[in-house]
Enzyme design. Structure first.
Site: not given
Length: 531
Positions: A133, A135-136, A138-140, A166, A301
């Protein structure tokens, strides 16, 4: 001056992006003069494109996505403020998904090694270079721990554990700092210079965004949020909150137990696995209510991308960067208010707002009860399966502004999350009865917290706390009395300066806006053409 020019240049680029996505409509209702509106129309004509088939909120979401991390987060903040931007725009921004292209795995590995001062191999025996994944912020990546285990509670004996790692994007802190400075500059000028903009409280919006970002840019805070939520659900048979690997968690790296469930949005995969969708939908609703009502601490969220279903049907949650808190008084207010609406007791629905202090005491309870009826009557005639509690709250918050109720950000975050949860549940079972699913949690909580015994316990607790603080209060009064006796009542130099400013402003006539949108765009256009 140089700061203003830098911001104007950035503003010009933002304006072009908004025009390309046909999203300049957000300025149409701004308090602009005729010349500013003319400049806005010219800017749209030069740089704009029509986007037929897309709702305004979708066009705005697309523009924010292109502008990057800070603007994506701004859109998420605005999605919980239907009082500012309207319900339709808020709903579309609520679907704004935080997805960006991944950054190279080599940079992720360097970040990990820099945070812990150790080689990657000493932390992880295996590290997947392809992120799962992005995102703006971080990434995993998936990984296996080295040597000492440290994942979920099921791991023992120092065996390698499956984890998700992450990692913050390189340079994300500087990017947010730059954009937050721009947002603050715009908010300050808009609120001070443009008539009517103070009603929208742009400074407050930026302050909320700054708070969110501060938490999301320190992954230790997200780890603490996940840990607290895990403690709350440790004995719950229907929920999984992944364990934190604290030995591999730092400011820019978060390591958690890896989950292996099916994405909750994959209906076909859930059905192929023999999982009953109606049961999962009920569990999603109850999971949210246990957090918000029972614990006063909720995952804010809970969209499809953050929920998974384990093979045994348990709900698995990830991504704890945005959380909400509700004190006991707020939870009681919500329970009483919703109960009054569903029973058609409009007078009681109004009274609880006054008792909570949300509506000023000088307003009419009877008129507010009439406003509550205007919202509730159309709802009561509908089947319970069609009643959306999130939409009911959204309408109520719109009405309450007329009666002088100040915006309650925690309630708006709750309402936004409730809309999201309802959407998830109904995507699994369109006919689900929200109230029947929620009844066990609500009745259990009400029995513990709304009866006479609960009130007595609260009074006893307050008395105990007051008694504990009496010596401190007494010392404070003694110090104040001594100061007044010796020196009289004095104002600090700062207070005197503020009083002088107030007097000066009172004599100063109202200034016209120094900068208008037209001036900003014109200056930005000149700067852009000069490059």
């Amino acid at each position: 001056m140089l700061t203003d020019l830098r911001h104007l240049r950035r503003l010009f680029a933002i304006g072009r992006c908004f025009a390309r996505h046909d999203a300049l409509f957000v300025l149409r209702d701004a308090p602009l003069g005729a010349s500013a509106r003319g400049a806005l129309a010219l800017f749209q004509a030069v740089f704009g494109r029509k986007r037929p088939g897309l709702r305004p909120g979708e066009r705005l979401a697309n523009a924010l996505s292109e502008l990057g991390p800070s603007f994506i987060k701004l859109g998420q903040v605005l999605s919980v403020r239907p009082d500012l931007i309207g319900a339709a725009l808020a709903e579309d921004l609520g679907r704004l998904r935080d997805r960006l292209p991944p950054f190279p795995a080599k940079l992720a590995e360097r970040t990990i090694e820099a945070e812990f001062g150790r080689p990657l191999a000493s932390l992880f025996s295996a590290f997947d270079r392809e992120p799962v994944a992005a995102a703006s912020i971080a990434q995993v990546h998936f990984a296996e721990t080295a040597g000492d285990g440290q994942a979920g509670d099921e791991q023992s004996g120092g065996q390698p554990a499956s984890v998700a790692v992450k990692i913050l994007r390189p340079g994300v802190e500087a990017a947010f700092a730059r954009d937050l400075e721009l947002f603050a500059w715009l908010a300050d000028n808009a609120e001070r210079r443009l008539p009517g903009m103070d009603r929208l409280r742009p400074r407050d919006v930026v302050a909320t965004l700054r708070d969110w970002v501060a938490i999301e840019l320190d992954l230790r805070l997200e780890a603490a949020a996940a840990s607290e939520l895990r403690d709350n659900f440790r004995d719950d048979p229907d929920v999984v909150v992944p364990a934190i690997d604290w030995q591999r968690t730092a400011r820019r790296v978060l390591t958690v137990q890896r989950i292996s469930g099916i994405p909750i949005e994959d209906r076909a995969a859930l059905q192929d696995a023999g999982i009953d969708l109606s049961t999962v939908a009920e569990r999603v609703i109850r999971l949210f209510l246990k957090q918000a009502l029972r614990d006063g601490y909720f995952h804010a969220d809970m969209h499809h991308g953050n929920l998974f279903v384990a093979p045994d049907g348990r709900i698995e949650m990830v991504d704890f960067g945005i959380m909400g808190r509700l004190d006991l008084g707020t939870r009681r207010f919500m329970a009483e208010m919703l109960g009054a609406f569903l029973s058609g007791n409009w007078r009681r629905a109004a009274e609880v707002h006054f008792e909570a202090g949300y509506v000023p005491a000088d307003r009419s309870v009877d008129l507010f009860a009439q406003a509550c009826r205007s919202i509730g009557e159309p709802i009561l005639d509908r089947p319970m399966t069609e009643i959306s509690i999130g939409r009911l709250l959204a309408q109520l918050f719109q009405i309450t502004e007329t009666f002088g109720m100040r915006t309650q950000p925690h309630l708006l975050l709750l309402q936004k999350t409730m809309v999201t949860v309802e959407g998830v549940a109904r995507s699994l079972d369109p006919d689900i009865n929200f109230w029947e699913a929620a009844r066990p949690v609500i009745e259990d909580w009400a029995g513990r917290n709304m009866g006479p015994e609960a009130r007595l316990r609260e009074i006893a607790g307050n008395l105990t706390e007051t008694a504990r603080r009496l010596p401190q209060i007494a010392r404070g009064f003694e110090a104040l009395a001594g100061s007044l006796q010796a020196d009289g009542l004095r104002l600090s130099d700062g207070s005197l300066r503020e009083l002088a400013k107030i007097q000066t402003r009172a004599r100063r006539p109202l200034l016209l806006a120094l900068w208008t949108i037209a001036a900003l765009l014109a200056a930005g256009l000149l700067l852009g053409l000069s490059q």
